[in-house]
Design a protein around this motif. Structure first.
Motif, PDB file in Angstrom:
ATOM      1  N   SER A   1      51.666 -54.209 -10.792  1.00 13.92           N
ATOM      2  CA  SER A   1      51.595 -53.299 -11.942  1.00 13.92           C
ATOM      3  C   SER A   1      51.048 -53.993 -13.183  1.00 13.92           C
ATOM      4  O   SER A   1      50.623 -53.337 -14.130  1.00 13.92           O
ATOM      5  CB  SER A   1      52.977 -52.706 -12.243  1.00 13.92           C
TER       6      SER A   1
ATOM      7  N   GLU B   1      41.215 -52.976 -10.557  1.00 12.37           N
ATOM      8  CA  GLU B   1      42.116 -52.004 -11.170  1.00 12.37           C
ATOM      9  C   GLU B   1      42.051 -50.683 -10.421  1.00 12.37           C
ATOM     10  O   GLU B   1      40.982 -50.240 -10.004  1.00 12.37           O
ATOM     11  CB  GLU B   1      41.749 -51.790 -12.643  1.00 12.37           C
ATOM     12  N   VAL B   2      43.221 -50.069 -10.234  1.00 10.37           N
ATOM     13  CA  VAL B   2      43.312 -48.779  -9.559  1.00 10.37           C
ATOM     14  C   VAL B   2      44.143 -47.839 -10.430  1.00 10.37           C
ATOM     15  O   VAL B   2      45.172 -48.237 -10.978  1.00 10.37           O
ATOM     16  CB  VAL B   2      43.908 -48.922  -8.133  1.00 10.37           C
ATOM     17  N   LYS B   3      43.649 -46.609 -10.596  1.00 10.33           N
ATOM     18  CA  LYS B   3      44.370 -45.596 -11.376  1.00 10.33           C
ATOM     19  C   LYS B   3      44.423 -44.321 -10.551  1.00 10.33           C
ATOM     20  O   LYS B   3      43.459 -43.576 -10.480  1.00 10.33           O
ATOM     21  CB  LYS B   3      43.659 -45.338 -12.711  1.00 10.33           C
ATOM     22  N   GLY B   4      45.566 -44.110  -9.890  1.00 11.16           N
ATOM     23  CA  GLY B   4      45.729 -42.935  -9.043  1.00 11.16           C
ATOM     24  C   GLY B   4      46.676 -41.937  -9.668  1.00 11.16           C
ATOM     25  O   GLY B   4      47.079 -42.080 -10.824  1.00 11.16           O
ATOM     26  N   THR B   5      47.040 -40.932  -8.896  1.00 10.53           N
ATOM     27  CA  THR B   5      47.978 -39.929  -9.396  1.00 10.53           C
ATOM     28  C   THR B   5      49.409 -40.443  -9.364  1.00 10.53           C
ATOM     29  O   THR B   5      50.222 -40.072 -10.195  1.00 10.53           O
ATOM     30  CB  THR B   5      47.885 -38.623  -8.567  1.00 10.53           C
TER      31      THR B   5
ATOM     32  N   ASN C   1      49.334 -46.867 -10.361  1.00 15.90           N
ATOM     33  CA  ASN C   1      48.413 -47.526 -11.277  1.00 15.90           C
ATOM     34  C   ASN C   1      48.696 -49.013 -11.211  1.00 15.90           C
ATOM     35  O   ASN C   1      49.856 -49.418 -11.208  1.00 15.90           O
ATOM     36  CB  ASN C   1      48.618 -47.037 -12.720  1.00 15.90           C
ATOM     37  N   GLY C   2      47.661 -49.826 -11.159  1.00 11.69           N
ATOM     38  CA  GLY C   2      47.875 -51.259 -11.114  1.00 11.69           C
ATOM     39  C   GLY C   2      46.618 -52.007 -10.746  1.00 11.69           C
ATOM     40  O   GLY C   2      45.503 -51.525 -10.966  1.00 11.69           O
ATOM     41  N   TRP C   3      46.820 -53.195 -10.170  1.00 16.78           N
ATOM     42  CA  TRP C   3      45.729 -54.085  -9.804  1.00 16.78           C
ATOM     43  C   TRP C   3      45.861 -54.471  -8.336  1.00 16.78           C
ATOM     44  O   TRP C   3      46.887 -54.989  -7.909  1.00 16.78           O
ATOM     45  CB  TRP C   3      45.777 -55.342 -10.668  1.00 16.78           C
TER      46      TRP C   3
ATOM     47  N   ILE D   1      42.432 -44.331  -2.584  1.00 12.62           N
ATOM     48  CA  ILE D   1      41.788 -44.670  -3.850  1.00 12.62           C
ATOM     49  C   ILE D   1      40.455 -43.933  -3.956  1.00 12.62           C
ATOM     50  O   ILE D   1      39.931 -43.418  -2.970  1.00 12.62           O
ATOM     51  CB  ILE D   1      41.606 -46.199  -4.012  1.00 12.62           C
TER      52      ILE D   1
ATOM     53  N   GLU E   1      36.543 -46.876  -6.845  1.00 13.56           N
ATOM     54  CA  GLU E   1      37.462 -47.987  -6.595  1.00 13.56           C
ATOM     55  C   GLU E   1      37.182 -48.652  -5.242  1.00 13.56           C
ATOM     56  O   GLU E   1      37.249 -49.876  -5.122  1.00 13.56           O
ATOM     57  CB  GLU E   1      38.913 -47.512  -6.687  1.00 13.56           C
TER      58      GLU E   1
END
Length: 107
Positions: A49, A59-63, A66-68, A89, A93
């Motif tokens: 996180s 970096e990942v931003k999902g529903t 979120n994190g790395w 993803i 991404e």
């Protein structure tokens, strides 16, 4: 439980040794679907996180997550470690993950 490449799954990574990613955490499935279907193991990259902007992190931003993604912590696990499946993803991404894997492991 269907396990697809580039899906995020909740995984119990313990026990671990030293600096390995620990505890139960989200992880990205890296192994291809053909392997995921027939083998009892899968290849994952843990997600944290919080991270500095390392070249081996994506970096990942999902529903829900979120994190790395920690490409530097890729490991093979038994499917029994998987607790839950989350979303996949995004295409953008996925391309970033592929680029970092190629840059890190393919010279």
């Amino acid at each position: 439980m269907e396990l697809n490449q580039y899906a995020i799954v909740l995984v119990n990574l313990d026990p671990t040794i030293g600096s390995e990613a620990k505890k139960t955490r989200p992880c990205l499935i890296i192994s291809p679907n053909e392997m995921n279907k027939y083998l009892q193991t899968i290849i994952i990259a843990p997600i944290t996180s919080s991270s500095k902007n390392y070249p081996t992190r994506v970096e990942v931003k999902g529903t829900t997550i979120n994190g790395w993604i920690m490409i530097d912590q890729i490991r093979t696990i038994d499917k029994k470690r998987i607790i839950k499946v989350f979303e996949e993803i995004s295409k953008k991404e996925i391309l970033s993950v592929k680029d970092v894997i190629k840059e890190t492991f393919v010279l």
